[in-house]
Scaffold this motif. Structure first.
Motif, PDB file in Angstrom:
ATOM      1  N   GLU A  56       0.795  -1.157   0.155  1.00 41.91           N
ATOM      2  CA  GLU A  56       0.797   0.153   0.030  1.00 41.91           C
ATOM      3  C   GLU A  56       1.092   1.236   0.145  1.00 41.91           C
ATOM      4  OE1 GLU A  56      -3.668   1.522   2.128  1.00 41.91           O
ATOM      5  OE2 GLU A  56      -2.825   0.287   3.062  1.00 41.91           O
ATOM      6  N   VAL A  57       0.236   2.042  -0.758  1.00 40.38           N
ATOM      7  CA  VAL A  57       1.414   3.668  -1.161  1.00 40.38           C
ATOM      8  C   VAL A  57       0.073   4.767  -0.721  1.00 40.38           C
ATOM      9  CG1 VAL A  57       2.663   4.729  -2.220  1.00 40.38           C
ATOM     10  CG2 VAL A  57       2.595   2.004  -3.073  1.00 40.38           C
ATOM     11  N   LYS A  58       0.654   5.697   0.271  1.00 38.60           N
ATOM     12  CA  LYS A  58      -0.081   6.680   0.896  1.00 38.60           C
ATOM     13  C   LYS A  58       0.208   7.819   0.242  1.00 38.60           C
ATOM     14  CE  LYS A  58      -2.297   4.175   4.585  1.00 38.60           C
ATOM     15  NZ  LYS A  58      -2.498   3.372   5.924  1.00 38.60           N
ATOM     16  N   LEU A  59       0.015   8.944   0.356  1.00 39.51           N
ATOM     17  CA  LEU A  59       0.666  10.027   0.317  1.00 39.51           C
ATOM     18  C   LEU A  59      -0.223  11.586   1.403  1.00 39.51           C
ATOM     19  CD1 LEU A  59       2.154  11.890  -1.701  1.00 39.51           C
ATOM     20  CD2 LEU A  59      -0.047  11.926  -3.244  1.00 39.51           C
ATOM     21  N   THR A  60       0.952  11.575   1.635  1.00 39.72           N
ATOM     22  CA  THR A  60       0.121  12.809   2.811  1.00 39.72           C
ATOM     23  C   THR A  60       0.200  14.211   2.312  1.00 39.72           C
ATOM     24  OG1 THR A  60       1.916  11.723   4.831  1.00 39.72           O
ATOM     25  CG2 THR A  60       0.875  13.763   4.926  1.00 39.72           C
ATOM     26  N   SER A  61      -1.004  14.765   2.615  1.00 38.76           N
ATOM     27  CA  SER A  61      -1.098  15.933   1.996  1.00 38.76           C
ATOM     28  C   SER A  61      -0.943  17.381   3.155  1.00 38.76           C
ATOM     29  CB  SER A  61      -3.049  15.883   1.639  1.00 38.76           C
ATOM     30  OG  SER A  61      -2.980  17.063   0.917  1.00 38.76           O
ATOM     31  N   VAL A  62      -0.226  18.394   1.998  1.00 39.24           N
ATOM     32  CA  VAL A  62       0.347  18.924   3.277  1.00 39.24           C
ATOM     33  C   VAL A  62      -0.413  20.532   3.124  1.00 39.24           C
ATOM     34  CG1 VAL A  62       2.415  18.145   4.098  1.00 39.24           C
ATOM     35  CG2 VAL A  62       2.602  19.223   2.436  1.00 39.24           C
ATOM     36  N   ASP A  63      -0.658  20.395   1.966  1.00 38.13           N
ATOM     37  CA  ASP A  63      -1.081  22.119   1.041  1.00 38.13           C
ATOM     38  C   ASP A  63      -2.447  21.115   1.014  1.00 38.13           C
ATOM     39  OD1 ASP A  63      -1.287  20.005  -0.364  1.00 38.13           O
ATOM     40  OD2 ASP A  63      -0.150  21.233  -2.494  1.00 38.13           O
ATOM     41  N   GLY A  64      -3.712  20.345   1.450  1.00 41.15           N
ATOM     42  CA  GLY A  64      -4.577  21.069   1.451  1.00 41.15           C
ATOM     43  C   GLY A  64      -5.348  20.129   0.500  1.00 41.15           C
ATOM     44  N   GLU A  65      -4.127  19.976  -0.569  1.00 42.00           N
ATOM     45  CA  GLU A  65      -5.071  19.571  -1.651  1.00 42.00           C
ATOM     46  C   GLU A  65      -4.729  18.222  -2.150  1.00 42.00           C
ATOM     47  OE1 GLU A  65      -6.415  20.401  -6.085  1.00 42.00           O
ATOM     48  OE2 GLU A  65      -6.159  22.064  -4.240  1.00 42.00           O
ATOM     49  N   LYS A  66      -6.394  17.414  -2.441  1.00 42.40           N
ATOM     50  CA  LYS A  66      -6.094  15.903  -2.481  1.00 42.40           C
ATOM     51  C   LYS A  66      -5.375  15.486  -3.010  1.00 42.40           C
ATOM     52  CE  LYS A  66      -9.598  12.389  -2.341  1.00 42.40           C
ATOM     53  NZ  LYS A  66     -11.298  12.662  -1.966  1.00 42.40           N
ATOM     54  N   ARG A  67      -4.297  14.474  -3.020  1.00 38.65           N
ATOM     55  CA  ARG A  67      -3.927  13.516  -4.003  1.00 38.65           C
ATOM     56  C   ARG A  67      -3.943  12.296  -3.580  1.00 38.65           C
ATOM     57  NH1 ARG A  67      -3.243  17.743  -6.251  1.00 38.65           N
ATOM     58  NH2 ARG A  67      -1.250  18.922  -6.717  1.00 38.65           N
ATOM     59  N   LYS A  68      -4.037  10.885  -4.720  1.00 39.03           N
ATOM     60  CA  LYS A  68      -4.424   9.995  -3.988  1.00 39.03           C
ATOM     61  C   LYS A  68      -3.259   9.993  -5.199  1.00 39.03           C
ATOM     62  CE  LYS A  68      -7.152   6.091  -5.490  1.00 39.03           C
ATOM     63  NZ  LYS A  68      -8.758   5.680  -5.946  1.00 39.03           N
ATOM     64  N   ALA A  69      -2.143   7.837  -4.464  1.00 39.79           N
ATOM     65  CA  ALA A  69      -1.134   6.997  -5.082  1.00 39.79           C
ATOM     66  C   ALA A  69      -1.980   6.203  -5.626  1.00 39.79           C
ATOM     67  CB  ALA A  69      -0.014   6.964  -3.421  1.00 39.79           C
ATOM     68  N   VAL A  70      -1.863   5.744  -6.945  1.00 43.90           N
ATOM     69  CA  VAL A  70      -2.270   4.877  -7.658  1.00 43.90           C
ATOM     70  C   VAL A  70      -0.964   3.727  -7.609  1.00 43.90           C
ATOM     71  CG1 VAL A  70      -3.266   3.645  -8.943  1.00 43.90           C
ATOM     72  CG2 VAL A  70      -4.086   5.605  -8.613  1.00 43.90           C
ATOM     73  N   ALA A  71      -1.013   2.403  -7.402  1.00 45.72           N
ATOM     74  CA  ALA A  71       0.403   1.102  -7.242  1.00 45.72           C
ATOM     75  C   ALA A  71      -0.230   0.313  -7.116  1.00 45.72           C
ATOM     76  CB  ALA A  71       1.313   1.967  -6.697  1.00 45.72           C
ATOM     77  N   PRO A  72       0.237  -0.822  -7.806  1.00 44.74           N
ATOM     78  CA  PRO A  72      -0.274  -2.231  -7.628  1.00 44.74           C
ATOM     79  C   PRO A  72      -0.734  -2.632  -6.477  1.00 44.74           C
ATOM     80  CG  PRO A  72       1.217  -2.044  -9.119  1.00 44.74           C
ATOM     81  CD  PRO A  72       1.220  -0.572  -9.037  1.00 44.74           C
ATOM     82  N   ARG A  73      -1.569  -3.368  -6.005  1.00 38.90           N
ATOM     83  CA  ARG A  73      -1.412  -4.477  -4.628  1.00 38.90           C
ATOM     84  C   ARG A  73      -0.922  -5.051  -4.219  1.00 38.90           C
ATOM     85  NH1 ARG A  73      -6.923  -1.927  -3.219  1.00 38.90           N
ATOM     86  NH2 ARG A  73      -7.446   0.344  -4.486  1.00 38.90           N
ATOM     87  N   GLY A  74       0.462  -4.874  -4.739  1.00 37.92           N
ATOM     88  CA  GLY A  74       1.111  -6.340  -3.602  1.00 37.92           C
ATOM     89  C   GLY A  74       1.568  -7.099  -4.617  1.00 37.92           C
ATOM     90  N   TYR A  75       2.509  -8.233  -4.984  1.00 40.01           N
ATOM     91  CA  TYR A  75       3.553  -8.538  -5.530  1.00 40.01           C
ATOM     92  C   TYR A  75       4.091 -10.370  -5.110  1.00 40.01           C
ATOM     93  CZ  TYR A  75       7.654  -7.818  -1.702  1.00 40.01           C
ATOM     94  OH  TYR A  75       8.516  -7.956  -0.861  1.00 40.01           O
ATOM     95  N   TYR A  76       4.352 -10.718  -5.249  1.00 43.24           N
ATOM     96  CA  TYR A  76       4.308 -12.588  -5.715  1.00 43.24           C
ATOM     97  C   TYR A  76       5.377 -12.665  -5.455  1.00 43.24           C
ATOM     98  CZ  TYR A  76      -0.679 -14.054  -6.726  1.00 43.24           C
ATOM     99  OH  TYR A  76      -1.817 -14.316  -6.452  1.00 43.24           O
TER     100      TYR A  76
END
Length: 322
Positions: free
Chosen positions: A286-306
């Motif tokens: 899981e990749v998370k992105l902290t928003s510090v400027d009030g602008e909503k951002r979303k991190a999109v990445a594969p949910r895992g690996y084998y």
């Protein structure tokens, strides 16, 4: 030497060993490479974020990020188009959205085009090429046909062609799927498709044309529309891609434009797993992105690996004294 001093030396040695062991344990796992897309509240790809605001978790444990950089690798893309009868009224706009994606490719990118209806009607319309004219001409060959839609089979065949084309970390791989998502006749299970995408490191970007699907549900049965939306969202989310559900022709064209931009504007994130490889397993990421400027951002990445059997290092056999 004084017995007290000997005890202190031994104690210090053990503490040093413990510290070294802890440090080794933190970096004893594999290096993991992740394709990352950052989007704003409208689902558009953006590049404005601070790298220090990115956090990666593997099986809920935060990991050490080694690097985050713009991913300049060329992309091999499978354009997988549902040509079943349910898309007849929207099909001219479907092809226009596909053209948006073709036109946004970079010179080094290559694409192939596949059309599908049922399991026995999956056709490679154009093999891998960087020739825009060839891709455009191939789109014109796709015709609406009758049959029971096999969405999962269409993805599986397209992803298999991608995987066989070129195995090199110097290129990314993606499937762009345009469909209504109503799977009626697939032989392939969702779990098989997700495993294939994870093992082969393939992102899926989806344009889901679900507006006209039946919304009626039963006591234990989801409506065709809800079922299709859930299926397409799962495939995109698990593979680290994006999904769009356009409600009209304008939004459909816009979805093609945004997918084209997302294919070009990605980041390459590398982290050091803290978990040693000891067994075959699927590891959640899981990749998370902290928003510090009030602008909503979303991190999109594969949910895992084998982690597969081939990744497990064999312990060396101890040499026996003659």
């Amino acid at each position: 030497m004084n017995p007290g001093k000997i005890s202190k030396v031994i104690c210090s040695a053990w503490l040093m060993i413990a510290a070294l062991s802890a440090a080794f344990a933190q970096t004893s796992g594999p290096r993991v490479d992740v394709s990352l897309i950052v989007t704003d509240k409208t689902n558009k790809s953006v590049s404005g974020f601070r790298k220090e605001d990115v956090h990666v978790f593997e099986d809920k444990v935060e990991q050490t990020i080694l690097s985050i950089e713009t991913d300049e690798r060329p992309v091999d893309v499978g354009l997988v188009i549902d040509s079943s009868g349910s898309l007849r009224s929207l099909f001219p706009t479907v092809l226009e959205a596909a053209m948006q994606i073709i036109n946004q490719r970079r010179p080094a990118d290559e694409m192939f085009i596949e059309s599908f209806v049922s399991s026995d009607k999956i056709q490679a319309v154009q093999d891998f090429t960087s020739d825009g004219n060839a891709l455009t001409s191939a789109l014109r060959l796709i015709k609406i046909q009758g049959g029971q839609s096999a969405v999962l089979d269409g993805i599986y065949v397209g992803a298999s062609h991608l995987a066989q084309h070129r195995k090199t970390p110097a290129r990314r791989r993606a499937v762009v799927l345009i469909t209504d998502g109503e799977d009626r006749n697939s032989r392939t299970k969702l779990s098989e498709v997700l495993k294939q995408l994870r093992v082969e490191d393939i992102q899926v970007f989806v344009i889901g044309l679900i507006t006209d699907l039946d919304t009626e549900s039963g006591l234990i049965r989801q409506s065709p529309k809800t079922k299709a939306e859930k299926l397409l969202t799962t495939i995109a989310d698990e593979s680290g891609g994006l999904v769009f559900f356009p409600r009209n022709e304008k939004e459909l064209i816009n979805a093609g434009d945004q997918i084209g931009a997302a294919l070009r504007s990605q980041f390459h994130l590398a982290y050091q797993s803290s978990k040693a490889i000891t067994t075959t397993e699927f590891r959640k990421v899981e990749v998370k992105l902290t928003s510090v400027d009030g602008e909503k951002r979303k991190a999109v990445a594969p949910r895992g690996y084998y982690v597969e059997a081939k990744d497990i290092k064999q312990k060396p056999t101890e040499a026996k004294s003659p």
